[in-house]
Structure formats: structure tokens, C-alpha cells
Write a protein that holds these residues in place. Sequence first.
Motif, short mmCIF file in Angstrom:
data_model
loop_
_atom_site.label_atom_id
_atom_site.label_comp_id
_atom_site.label_asym_id
_atom_site.label_seq_id
_atom_site.Cartn_x
_atom_site.Cartn_y
_atom_site.Cartn_z
N GLN A 145 -4.98 -0.44 5.77
CA GLN A 145 -4.00 0.01 4.30
C GLN A 145 -3.10 1.41 4.89
OE1 GLN A 145 -6.83 0.95 1.54
NE2 GLN A 145 -7.96 -0.85 2.14
N MET A 146 -1.83 0.47 5.48
CA MET A 146 -0.84 1.60 5.77
C MET A 146 0.33 0.83 4.13
SD MET A 146 -0.68 1.49 10.05
CE MET A 146 1.12 3.12 9.42
N SER A 147 1.27 1.85 4.06
CA SER A 147 2.45 0.81 3.48
C SER A 147 3.01 -0.06 4.81
CB SER A 147 3.28 2.71 2.81
OG SER A 147 3.89 3.09 3.66
N ALA A 148 3.87 -1.05 3.82
CA ALA A 148 4.78 -1.62 5.27
C ALA A 148 5.99 -0.70 5.55
CB ALA A 148 5.78 -2.64 4.04
N ALA A 149 6.14 0.23 5.13
CA ALA A 149 7.79 0.90 5.73
C ALA A 149 6.97 2.09 6.56
CB ALA A 149 8.62 1.68 4.72
N SER A 150 5.58 2.97 6.78
CA SER A 150 5.24 3.00 7.80
C SER A 150 4.90 2.51 8.68
CB SER A 150 4.03 4.18 6.98
OG SER A 150 3.01 2.87 6.89
N ALA A 151 4.25 1.01 8.77
CA ALA A 151 3.90 0.54 9.88
C ALA A 151 4.87 0.17 10.64
CB ALA A 151 2.90 -0.98 8.91
N VAL A 152 5.85 -0.49 9.87
CA VAL A 152 7.52 -0.72 10.82
C VAL A 152 8.01 0.87 11.72
CG1 VAL A 152 9.73 -1.04 10.57
CG2 VAL A 152 7.88 -1.88 9.48
N VAL A 157 -3.48 -4.00 7.90
CA VAL A 157 -3.02 -2.99 7.98
C VAL A 157 -1.94 -3.57 6.50
CG1 VAL A 157 -0.70 -2.68 9.54
CG2 VAL A 157 -2.62 -3.35 10.38
N VAL A 158 -1.21 -4.79 6.08
CA VAL A 158 0.12 -4.55 5.04
C VAL A 158 -0.77 -5.01 3.60
CG1 VAL A 158 1.95 -3.47 6.63
CG2 VAL A 158 0.60 -6.36 6.19
N GLN A 159 -0.49 -4.91 3.12
CA GLN A 159 -1.31 -5.91 1.05
C GLN A 159 0.19 -7.32 1.50
OE1 GLN A 159 -0.62 -3.29 -1.93
NE2 GLN A 159 -2.27 -5.07 -2.73
N SER A 160 0.91 -6.86 1.75
CA SER A 160 1.70 -8.44 1.99
C SER A 160 2.81 -8.93 2.61
CB SER A 160 2.52 -8.36 0.52
OG SER A 160 3.71 -8.03 0.33
N VAL A 161 2.97 -10.01 2.92
CA VAL A 161 4.38 -10.29 3.89
C VAL A 161 5.47 -9.81 4.22
CG1 VAL A 161 5.61 -12.17 5.66
CG2 VAL A 161 2.86 -11.78 4.78
N ASP A 162 5.42 -9.91 1.86
CA ASP A 162 7.25 -9.70 1.73
C ASP A 162 7.46 -8.96 1.93
OD1 ASP A 162 7.56 -12.12 0.66
OD2 ASP A 162 7.16 -12.50 -0.70
N TYR A 181 0.57 -1.05 -0.18
CA TYR A 181 -0.34 -0.12 -0.13
C TYR A 181 0.88 1.40 -0.59
CZ TYR A 181 -4.12 -3.28 1.50
OH TYR A 181 -5.07 -4.02 1.67
N ALA A 182 0.09 2.49 0.12
CA ALA A 182 0.76 3.54 -0.30
C ALA A 182 0.62 4.62 0.99
CB ALA A 182 1.01 4.16 -1.55
N GLY A 183 0.96 4.89 1.36
CA GLY A 183 0.53 5.98 2.82
C GLY A 183 0.29 5.36 4.35
N ASP A 184 -0.44 6.73 4.95
CA ASP A 184 0.26 6.01 6.72
C ASP A 184 -1.62 5.74 7.04
OD1 ASP A 184 2.85 7.39 6.69
OD2 ASP A 184 2.05 9.14 7.07
N GLY A 185 -1.61 4.65 5.86
CA GLY A 185 -3.21 4.31 5.85
C GLY A 185 -4.31 4.74 5.66
#
Length: 568
Positions: A310-317, A280-285, A249-253
Motif C-alpha cells: 500500500q505504497m503510493s505510486a510515486a514513493s514506490a518509483v 504494493v500499488v493500487q493500480s497499474v495506471d 494509495y497515499a504514503g510510503d506504505g
Amino acid sequence: MTEYGRGPGSEPWHPEDPLYGDGGWEGQQGHAGHQPAYGGQPQHQYPQEPQQEQYGDWNDGRPQPYDQQQYQQSYDQEQYAGQGQQQYVPPNQQAYHEGAWDGTGTHAHVPYAADPGDPYGQQAAAYGAEQPDFYGTPDAYPPPEPPARRRAEPEPEAEQPRPDWDPGPDQGEHAFFAGGGTDDEDDEPEGRGDRRGRGGKGAKGSKGKKGRNGCACLVVLLVFGGGLGGVAYFGYQFYQDRFGTAPDYAGDGNGDEVTVVIPKGAGGYVIGQKLKEAGVVQSVDAFVSAQQSNPEGKTIQDGVYTLQKQMSAASAVELMLSDKSRSNLIIAEGTRNTAVYTLIDKRLGVSAGTTAAVAKKDYKSLGLPAWALGRPNLKDPLEGFLYPSSYPVAKGQKPEAVLRGMVSRANDKYEELGLRKTAESLGLDGPWELLTVASLVQAEGTSHDDFRKMAEVVYNRLKPGNPQTNGMIEFDSTYNYVKNQSKIDLTLSELRKYDNPYNTYYYKGLPPGPIDNPGEEALKGALDPTSDGWYYFISLDGKTSKFTKTLAQHEELVKEFNASRNKD
């Protein structure tokens, strides 16, 4: 009669047939005005059995004569000279090489004209050019039809060697993708086509073959095409899995908050799976890649996190590494069970007292070790086993599940620190008493140094013959525990009059069990006490403690403490 000698039916030879009776080579020469074909040049002759009626007459009704003997000599000289080979003559033609049957018991030579399809062959031979061999291979057998009855044929391709046996009309081999029986008919000489036609199977068999070959081609193309499609699809999936960019995903949610519980010991893929399941994220990878790219990504701990869908993986981390997202239930060191139960009720959103009732009713099934069961006079059998830590507690969970997780954490820690191994060396009756000492140390001490000295105070006072306390521990914290309070201003008369097993001012020795949930530092202090001879302690500022070895020294510190309080 031979196969090629007649057409269908049983009609006898007609007397007017040019090959009938003595009307052989000599008789044919008698026809007035008839000239040999191709200007009388000698031609190669191929011995042939008598023709059918359907062949008819050539040109003006008279057969074209040529010398069979001359043909045989020329043929032998050109085709077999110096080769040491013997000409192959089909058995049914042997009689015609020796002389055709004239109907009278004698043999007559059978004349045939040269191949009209090559009118210039004899002219080339006349000038000394090498003549093509029309009769040395089975392709030339039987001889061509007369021009009047000959069908137009396509330009012949380069001749291929043919077997010297007749496979029959349905035994020839087809190329797999051939067009069917039609091509086979065109490739065969006319004689063979007539023979197959006489059998009544030529057209039907060819049509059947063509249909079967067409179906076979279609099936093979479908299978082959489907196989290529499958290989392409799985190849693309393999490429995407190994080298393609993971969906993200793109963005912060999207603003829709969700609570995610991360279990203890979870790695990147487990965390990513939990986040993907929660949306929260679109894929595990994508999450694992973002976690590995972040320098602090591996420090994500277990617990409850409040994130957005629907957060980007980077923003979730990044959010999980901050304190803003964590909403774990934190149990502080020294917290009593009554306070823990209240915290759990609030976190789960259940009515007050729900968790305490479950603990009282189901404590035996929550994972307590065997050495913690069957203890008498306990206020709470779970006291000391709701280990201080951070727990992922969220709405929807059951109280018993939360309590079981805390007890499990305590068991792991006590086994790790070696409570059972060390208790005997300290003069204690098993790990239960050691845990009780740790709870006293946790309640009275304030630092690691305090914990070790405080543990020595407990062990020294437990000695039956000590001259200072005579086996009495006399800790205010034990009285406060049984009263479920935390008071400082307690009088000795009040303390010594209250009859309760937990009141160490009233009973010698340790209380029946732990009075709180000690943390790791207090446990280590109880496992490794000092040996300086401490018996007394007092905290003048509520933050640090002072220790003494005699009662007189202790009373001096008490006066100092009271004086400081009066000034305030």
C-alpha cells in the motif's frame, strides 16, 4: 333494413312511429301547435334512414319538420358550388335521398331537425354568417340523438380527416401510448358505438387493448430505462479509463514488507502489474504515470526489490530507483561456480550443497549450447555459463530455475559478442576454447588494457614453436582453480609436480574448460588481443600488471617484486 335503421331484434315498425306510412313531412305539419325548430329558419338537412324506436319523440312527442328539398338545395349550393365535386352518398342511403319508403310502395321524404348541439347555428345563418358544415363530412353521419337521450360528450377537439371507409370496430389505428379502447369509443360517433356494442366486442376488446398497451408501455420503459442505465454505466467507465484519476494509495506504505521480482526487459506496465499483484500499488495506471513523471523512472532495472504494501505510486518509483530496495543476487566477474552455488543456496534459504547437486545432476537440461556439451575432463560442465550479472533471486524459487536463467543470460551475451564467428580467426577450435581463454584473462588481468595484453600472452604461448615457453601456458590461476583456492606464493616445484588436466604447468595448451565466469570486458579482450609480442607479465602491487617480451625481462621484474615484499 340498413345498419342504422334499427336496433337489435326483429320487432316490426310500430304504426305510431312518426315516420311510419304517410306520416311524412306533410303529415307532420298537420300537428297543431307545433312550430318548426329555431323559429322556422331553413336548416341543412342530412338524409337519414328511419330511426329506431329508441330515438322516441322530441319535446312533446312530435318530430321536428323541415323541408328536405330546401336542405338539399342549400347543402348543394354551399358545399359544392364551384368545386366541380360530386356529393358522396352512402349506398344504403340513396333511397332516402330520393324519398323514404312509406310502406305503400311510394317514397316519402324523411325529416330531421337541425343539430340541437348548435342552437345558434341557424341564427348565425339568418344574419348572413357562414354556417359550419355539419353534414359534409362523415363525422356527421349518423345524425345526433334527441336531446333527451343524448349523452354528455367532452368538448370536441379539432376535427381530423377520417377515411371514407369504415375500418370496423377493431381495425382502427391506435397511438402506441394511447390509453386503450376507451379513448377510441369517445372519438367515434354514437352510431358507431351502438354498432360495436351490438357485436358484443366493444367493451371487452377495448379493455384488452388497454391492457396490452399498458404492458407494452411497461416493457418499453423497462427496456429503454435499462438501456439508458447501461449506456450511463459504460460511459462512466469509459470516462474513468480515459480521463479519470487512477486509484492510488497515499504514503510510503503500511510497514508490511514484500519482495517483488521484476523480470528482465520489463516495461512500466509489466512492473506496475507485478507491484499491483503484490499489493504494493493500487493500480497499474498510477504506477506508470508516476514512472513517466520521474526523470529517472525509465531506468528501473530487473531484479528483486524489497518494498512495502500500500505504497503510493510515486514513493514506490522513488524507492525502486535507490539501492535500498534492491536485493538482487549479484554475481561478480571471475566468480567460480562453487562460490555461485553457495550464494544461491543462501538466497533461496536451502541447505548448503543443494544447488551444486542440482547443477551436477541436471546440467544437460539447463540450456547449455551444443558446443558446450560432451567435453571431457571437466570439473564442472556449467563453469563459464553462470554469467556475471544481477539476478532476481528470492525465497520460493527453485535452484534449477535460477541456474537456467544464468545460463540463458550467458548464451545471449556470447551470441551477441560473436564468439563462434571470431574463434576460428584467432586459431582456436571453436567458441569453447575462446571462452576458456577469456576465463584465463579474467583470472590474471585487472583492467581492460590488461585483458587485451593478457590475451596476447595466451595466444603467443599457445604457439607450438614459440621459443619462450614451448607451448606451455604456465598460469598459476589454473592450479588454484583445481585446488579451489587463490594463493599467490606458489613454488615452481609444487606447480610442476601436480598432475591434473587443469594444471597448465603440467600440461601444454589450454585447460579442459573455463576456470571461472568471465565478464564482458574479459571476453572483449580475448576477442581483440594486442599484437605487441608479449609473453610475460607480473603484478607488482596486485592492481596493475607489467608485461615483457623475454624471459630475462620477466626475471628482472620478479626480483623487483620479491624485494618489495621483503621490505614489508
